[in-house]
Scaffold this motif. Structure first.
Motif, PDB file in Angstrom:
ATOM      1  N   GLU A  23      -6.141   0.924  -1.482  1.00  0.00           N
ATOM      2  CA  GLU A  23      -6.952   1.804  -0.652  1.00  0.00           C
ATOM      3  C   GLU A  23      -7.350   1.147   0.667  1.00  0.00           C
ATOM      4  O   GLU A  23      -7.817   1.817   1.581  1.00  0.00           O
ATOM      5  CB  GLU A  23      -8.211   2.238  -1.417  1.00  0.00           C
ATOM      6  CG  GLU A  23      -9.227   1.118  -1.668  1.00  0.00           C
ATOM      7  CD  GLU A  23      -8.875   0.208  -2.825  1.00  0.00           C
ATOM      8  OE1 GLU A  23      -7.788   0.401  -3.401  1.00  0.00           O
ATOM      9  OE2 GLU A  23      -9.670  -0.683  -3.150  1.00  0.00           O
ATOM     10  N   LEU A  24      -7.144  -0.195   0.788  1.00  0.00           N
ATOM     11  CA  LEU A  24      -7.552  -0.914   1.991  1.00  0.00           C
ATOM     12  C   LEU A  24      -6.384  -1.203   2.925  1.00  0.00           C
ATOM     13  O   LEU A  24      -6.579  -1.800   3.966  1.00  0.00           O
ATOM     14  CB  LEU A  24      -8.218  -2.239   1.602  1.00  0.00           C
ATOM     15  CG  LEU A  24      -9.437  -2.149   0.686  1.00  0.00           C
ATOM     16  CD1 LEU A  24      -9.936  -3.539   0.326  1.00  0.00           C
ATOM     17  CD2 LEU A  24     -10.543  -1.326   1.345  1.00  0.00           C
ATOM     18  N   VAL A  25      -5.180  -0.806   2.539  1.00  0.00           N
ATOM     19  CA  VAL A  25      -4.009  -1.125   3.344  1.00  0.00           C
ATOM     20  C   VAL A  25      -4.005  -0.295   4.618  1.00  0.00           C
ATOM     21  O   VAL A  25      -4.178   0.928   4.588  1.00  0.00           O
ATOM     22  CB  VAL A  25      -2.710  -0.858   2.558  1.00  0.00           C
ATOM     23  CG1 VAL A  25      -1.489  -1.155   3.428  1.00  0.00           C
ATOM     24  CG2 VAL A  25      -2.675  -1.698   1.297  1.00  0.00           C
ATOM     25  N   GLU A  26      -3.799  -0.961   5.752  1.00  0.00           N
ATOM     26  CA  GLU A  26      -3.697  -0.275   7.029  1.00  0.00           C
ATOM     27  C   GLU A  26      -2.885  -1.136   7.988  1.00  0.00           C
ATOM     28  O   GLU A  26      -2.839  -2.361   7.848  1.00  0.00           O
ATOM     29  CB  GLU A  26      -5.083  -0.014   7.610  1.00  0.00           C
ATOM     30  CG  GLU A  26      -5.927  -1.260   7.815  1.00  0.00           C
ATOM     31  CD  GLU A  26      -7.316  -0.937   8.310  1.00  0.00           C
ATOM     32  OE1 GLU A  26      -7.603   0.255   8.486  1.00  0.00           O
ATOM     33  OE2 GLU A  26      -8.092  -1.882   8.522  1.00  0.00           O
ATOM     34  N   PHE A  53      11.349  -1.634  -5.399  1.00  0.00           N
ATOM     35  CA  PHE A  53       9.947  -1.293  -5.191  1.00  0.00           C
ATOM     36  C   PHE A  53       9.436  -2.087  -4.000  1.00  0.00           C
ATOM     37  O   PHE A  53       9.722  -3.284  -3.865  1.00  0.00           O
ATOM     38  CB  PHE A  53       9.145  -1.626  -6.452  1.00  0.00           C
ATOM     39  CG  PHE A  53       7.662  -1.432  -6.306  1.00  0.00           C
ATOM     40  CD1 PHE A  53       7.117  -0.174  -6.110  1.00  0.00           C
ATOM     41  CD2 PHE A  53       6.798  -2.516  -6.374  1.00  0.00           C
ATOM     42  CE1 PHE A  53       5.758   0.006  -5.978  1.00  0.00           C
ATOM     43  CE2 PHE A  53       5.435  -2.343  -6.259  1.00  0.00           C
ATOM     44  CZ  PHE A  53       4.918  -1.078  -6.050  1.00  0.00           C
ATOM     45  N   PHE A  54       8.665  -1.430  -3.102  1.00  0.00           N
ATOM     46  CA  PHE A  54       8.224  -2.067  -1.868  1.00  0.00           C
ATOM     47  C   PHE A  54       6.695  -2.091  -1.796  1.00  0.00           C
ATOM     48  O   PHE A  54       6.071  -1.129  -1.328  1.00  0.00           O
ATOM     49  CB  PHE A  54       8.783  -1.334  -0.650  1.00  0.00           C
ATOM     50  CG  PHE A  54      10.276  -1.401  -0.528  1.00  0.00           C
ATOM     51  CD1 PHE A  54      10.882  -2.494   0.063  1.00  0.00           C
ATOM     52  CD2 PHE A  54      11.078  -0.381  -1.025  1.00  0.00           C
ATOM     53  CE1 PHE A  54      12.265  -2.570   0.174  1.00  0.00           C
ATOM     54  CE2 PHE A  54      12.448  -0.437  -0.910  1.00  0.00           C
ATOM     55  CZ  PHE A  54      13.053  -1.546  -0.313  1.00  0.00           C
ATOM     56  N   PRO A  55       6.058  -3.162  -2.262  1.00  0.00           N
ATOM     57  CA  PRO A  55       4.611  -3.297  -2.065  1.00  0.00           C
ATOM     58  C   PRO A  55       4.297  -3.386  -0.573  1.00  0.00           C
ATOM     59  O   PRO A  55       5.014  -4.028   0.196  1.00  0.00           O
ATOM     60  CB  PRO A  55       4.283  -4.610  -2.783  1.00  0.00           C
ATOM     61  CG  PRO A  55       5.431  -4.853  -3.702  1.00  0.00           C
ATOM     62  CD  PRO A  55       6.616  -4.272  -3.036  1.00  0.00           C
ATOM     63  N   VAL A  56       3.204  -2.753  -0.175  1.00  0.00           N
ATOM     64  CA  VAL A  56       2.791  -2.713   1.226  1.00  0.00           C
ATOM     65  C   VAL A  56       1.370  -3.247   1.321  1.00  0.00           C
ATOM     66  O   VAL A  56       0.520  -2.898   0.506  1.00  0.00           O
ATOM     67  CB  VAL A  56       2.841  -1.267   1.781  1.00  0.00           C
ATOM     68  CG1 VAL A  56       2.450  -1.234   3.252  1.00  0.00           C
ATOM     69  CG2 VAL A  56       4.226  -0.667   1.577  1.00  0.00           C
ATOM     70  N   ARG A  97       1.401   7.213   3.262  1.00  0.00           N
ATOM     71  CA  ARG A  97       2.448   7.761   2.393  1.00  0.00           C
ATOM     72  C   ARG A  97       3.115   6.660   1.588  1.00  0.00           C
ATOM     73  O   ARG A  97       3.379   6.812   0.386  1.00  0.00           O
ATOM     74  CB  ARG A  97       3.493   8.508   3.227  1.00  0.00           C
ATOM     75  CG  ARG A  97       3.016   9.830   3.811  1.00  0.00           C
ATOM     76  CD  ARG A  97       4.152  10.634   4.406  1.00  0.00           C
ATOM     77  NE  ARG A  97       4.757   9.988   5.562  1.00  0.00           N
ATOM     78  CZ  ARG A  97       5.909   9.322   5.550  1.00  0.00           C
ATOM     79  NH1 ARG A  97       6.593   9.215   4.409  1.00  0.00           N
ATOM     80  NH2 ARG A  97       6.387   8.786   6.646  1.00  0.00           N
ATOM     81  N   TRP A  98       3.416   5.546   2.237  1.00  0.00           N
ATOM     82  CA  TRP A  98       4.095   4.449   1.553  1.00  0.00           C
ATOM     83  C   TRP A  98       3.243   3.889   0.420  1.00  0.00           C
ATOM     84  O   TRP A  98       3.742   3.635  -0.675  1.00  0.00           O
ATOM     85  CB  TRP A  98       4.415   3.334   2.544  1.00  0.00           C
ATOM     86  CG  TRP A  98       5.451   3.699   3.569  1.00  0.00           C
ATOM     87  CD1 TRP A  98       6.105   4.900   3.691  1.00  0.00           C
ATOM     88  CD2 TRP A  98       5.964   2.855   4.606  1.00  0.00           C
ATOM     89  NE1 TRP A  98       6.990   4.864   4.740  1.00  0.00           N
ATOM     90  CE2 TRP A  98       6.923   3.622   5.320  1.00  0.00           C
ATOM     91  CE3 TRP A  98       5.699   1.552   5.006  1.00  0.00           C
ATOM     92  CZ2 TRP A  98       7.621   3.096   6.416  1.00  0.00           C
ATOM     93  CZ3 TRP A  98       6.391   1.025   6.084  1.00  0.00           C
ATOM     94  CH2 TRP A  98       7.346   1.788   6.788  1.00  0.00           C
ATOM     95  N   VAL A  99       1.961   3.727   0.684  1.00  0.00           N
ATOM     96  CA  VAL A  99       1.079   3.154  -0.328  1.00  0.00           C
ATOM     97  C   VAL A  99       0.874   4.129  -1.476  1.00  0.00           C
ATOM     98  O   VAL A  99       0.924   3.743  -2.662  1.00  0.00           O
ATOM     99  CB  VAL A  99      -0.263   2.750   0.298  1.00  0.00           C
ATOM    100  CG1 VAL A  99      -1.261   2.345  -0.783  1.00  0.00           C
ATOM    101  CG2 VAL A  99      -0.067   1.614   1.287  1.00  0.00           C
ATOM    102  N   GLU A 100       0.631   5.385  -1.175  1.00  0.00           N
ATOM    103  CA  GLU A 100       0.427   6.379  -2.236  1.00  0.00           C
ATOM    104  C   GLU A 100       1.660   6.488  -3.125  1.00  0.00           C
ATOM    105  O   GLU A 100       1.550   6.574  -4.356  1.00  0.00           O
ATOM    106  CB  GLU A 100       0.092   7.738  -1.622  1.00  0.00           C
ATOM    107  CG  GLU A 100      -1.299   7.810  -1.012  1.00  0.00           C
ATOM    108  CD  GLU A 100      -1.584   9.170  -0.399  1.00  0.00           C
ATOM    109  OE1 GLU A 100      -0.648  10.012  -0.332  1.00  0.00           O
ATOM    110  OE2 GLU A 100      -2.738   9.419   0.011  1.00  0.00           O
TER     111      GLU A 100
END
Length: 312
Positions: A23-26, A53-56, A97-100
């Motif tokens: 939730e903190l990714v930006e 899988f791509f962690p962001v 979108r990527w994180v969700e």
């Protein structure tokens, strides 16, 4: 399938742990840090196209662009020191979108993997003499296996558009990084070939060689023009001359070093010399063990001073 054919399943780590603080990714400065991970296929066997899988996450200060070195033919070779990961341009909307999508995929895969491992453990642990419990556990294992395959397929298909989008962005970034590396390599090679370097030997007192650039005003401490001053040479020529002289002391003009680093743009003079000749420019010796060639980064260095040729 019999009890003897049950695979031994191990979950090494969960995908959700790779997507920490989702939730903190930006984006920071218009970029996010993306890494590639291939989740294990717990049922064994070879899969032609494992789902990547791509962690962001938000970039951190130590997240540097991927580095390159060059072969003897000038071809850029990727230096992969942190796995398949890089900084990727990304808008706030795309980041969301990527994180969700990553969280949804990781949640589904983690959940069904835990179910499969639990069903496998129960099927293995029920004693064979339990007439009804053992066959029931084996049937439950078969159902868990089928559910695992279905959920993995569905999760992979749902995540596929995001996976392709991120993979494409990473591929573009790598191509552009390679081109930037090629341009930097050509620039450094051209700078090394310029006949601008000179040196002058001072014989009064302790023998000292002063190194400077003919096209740059001399700074403090440089020996004045004298009959012993030599004509301009390129960097390899300078190195050969200094190596032949083997002076007790070697002094570099601060102004020449600063101007050269400004022209290099992305590396220090120390790093540039080490890339070309694999040695320290002040001592003509190999770097100390454990010292990285990138220990000096971008910007002015104040690298003038005195060094001997001891150990060369």
């Amino acid at each position: 399938m019999s009890r003897l054919e049950l695979p031994y399943l191990v979950v090494d780590r969960t995908l959700l742990s790779l997507q920490e603080g989702a939730e903190l990714v930006e984006p920071k400065d218009g970029k996010v840090y993306v890494s590639e991970y291939r989740p294990p296929w717990l049922l064994g066997g070879w899969r032609a196209d494992p789902h990547r899988f791509f962690p962001v996450r938000t970039p951190r200060p130590n997240d540097a662009p991927r580095g390159f070195r060059f072969s003897t033919t000038g071809r850029p070779l990727l230096v992969d020191t942190a796995g398949d990961s890089c900084l990727v341009p990304c808008t706030a909307q795309a980041c969301c979108r990527w994180v969700e999508a990553a969280v949804a995929y990781a949640t589904a895969v983690d959940g069904v993997s835990a179910e499969l491992v639990a069903a496998n453990h129960r099927a293995r642990s029920v004693p064979r003499w339990r007439r009804f419990a053992a066959p029931l556990a084996l049937r439950n294992w078969q159902k868990a296996r089928q559910r695992y395959e279905r959920v993995m397929q569905e999760a992979g298909e749902a995540y596929k558009p995001i996976r392709q989008e991120i993979a494409g962005a990473m591929r573009i970034e790598k191509d552009e990084a390679g081109e930037r590396a090629r341009q930097a390599h050509r620039r450094k090679a051209a700078l090394a070939e310029r006949p601008v370097w000179g040196w002058s030997m001072a014989t009064n007192g302790r023998p000292t060689v002063y190194v400077f650039r003919h096209d740059v005003p001399a700074g403090d401490g440089i020996a004045p023009t004298s009959p012993q001053m030599n004509p301009p040479v390129d960097l390899p020529g300078l190195r050969q001359a200094l190596n032949d002289l083997k002076p007790v002391q070697l002094r570099w003009d601060r102004t020449a070093i600063t101007r050269t680093e400004r022209e290099l743009g992305s590396v220090s003079f120390e790093t540039w010399w080490r890339e070309l000749f694999h040695e320290d420019y002040r001592t003509f010796t190999l770097p100390a063990p454990g010292r990285s060639s990138s220990s000096r980064e971008i910007g002015g260095t104040g690298t003038s001073g005195t060094g001997g040729f001891g150990g060369y």
